[in-house]
Design a protein around this motif. Structure first.
Motif, PDB file in Angstrom:
ATOM      1  N   LYS A  94      68.238   6.235 -63.028  1.00 42.15           N
ATOM      2  CA  LYS A  94      68.085   5.155 -64.003  1.00 42.15           C
ATOM      3  C   LYS A  94      68.626   5.495 -65.384  1.00 42.15           C
ATOM      4  N   GLY A  95      69.003   6.732 -65.612  1.00 40.19           N
ATOM      5  CA  GLY A  95      69.562   7.105 -66.907  1.00 40.19           C
ATOM      6  C   GLY A  95      68.515   7.562 -67.911  1.00 40.19           C
ATOM      7  N   VAL A  96      69.033   8.072 -68.998  1.00 44.52           N
ATOM      8  CA  VAL A  96      68.201   8.663 -70.042  1.00 44.52           C
ATOM      9  C   VAL A  96      67.266   7.643 -70.687  1.00 44.52           C
ATOM     10  N   ASP A  97      67.728   6.436 -70.925  1.00 40.50           N
ATOM     11  CA  ASP A  97      66.890   5.434 -71.586  1.00 40.50           C
ATOM     12  C   ASP A  97      65.662   5.074 -70.763  1.00 40.50           C
ATOM     13  N   ALA A  98      65.745   5.165 -69.449  1.00 33.36           N
ATOM     14  CA  ALA A  98      64.594   4.908 -68.587  1.00 33.36           C
ATOM     15  C   ALA A  98      63.687   6.130 -68.498  1.00 33.36           C
ATOM     16  N   ALA A  99      64.257   7.329 -68.620  1.00 24.46           N
ATOM     17  CA  ALA A  99      63.485   8.558 -68.487  1.00 24.46           C
ATOM     18  C   ALA A  99      62.655   8.874 -69.736  1.00 24.46           C
ATOM     19  N   ARG A 100      63.140   8.488 -70.901  1.00 24.87           N
ATOM     20  CA  ARG A 100      62.436   8.840 -72.144  1.00 24.87           C
ATOM     21  C   ARG A 100      61.010   8.302 -72.220  1.00 24.87           C
TER      22      ARG A 100
END
Length: 55
Positions: A26-32
């Motif tokens: 899902k990418g960094v924006d979802a992981a943060r």
């Protein structure tokens, strides 16, 4: 977050089970936000267990 039925159980211990979204793919924006939830929960556990207090 945890190991479910595969973990050994020790009487008298707490086993919190944190339901967290899987950020895989899902990418960094979802992981943060997930990372921030984990950090908050760990800080609460540390405070609850009195870690970090001076003797």
């Amino acid at each position: 977050m945890g190991c479910g039925d595969a973990c050994p159980i020790f009487p008298g211990k707490k086993y919190p089970d944190w339901a967290l979204e899987d950020p895989a793919g899902k990418g960094v924006d979802a992981a943060r936000p997930i990372r921030d939830k984990i950090k908050t929960r760990i800080e609460a556990l540390i405070a609850e267990n009195g870690a970090g207090r001076e003797a």
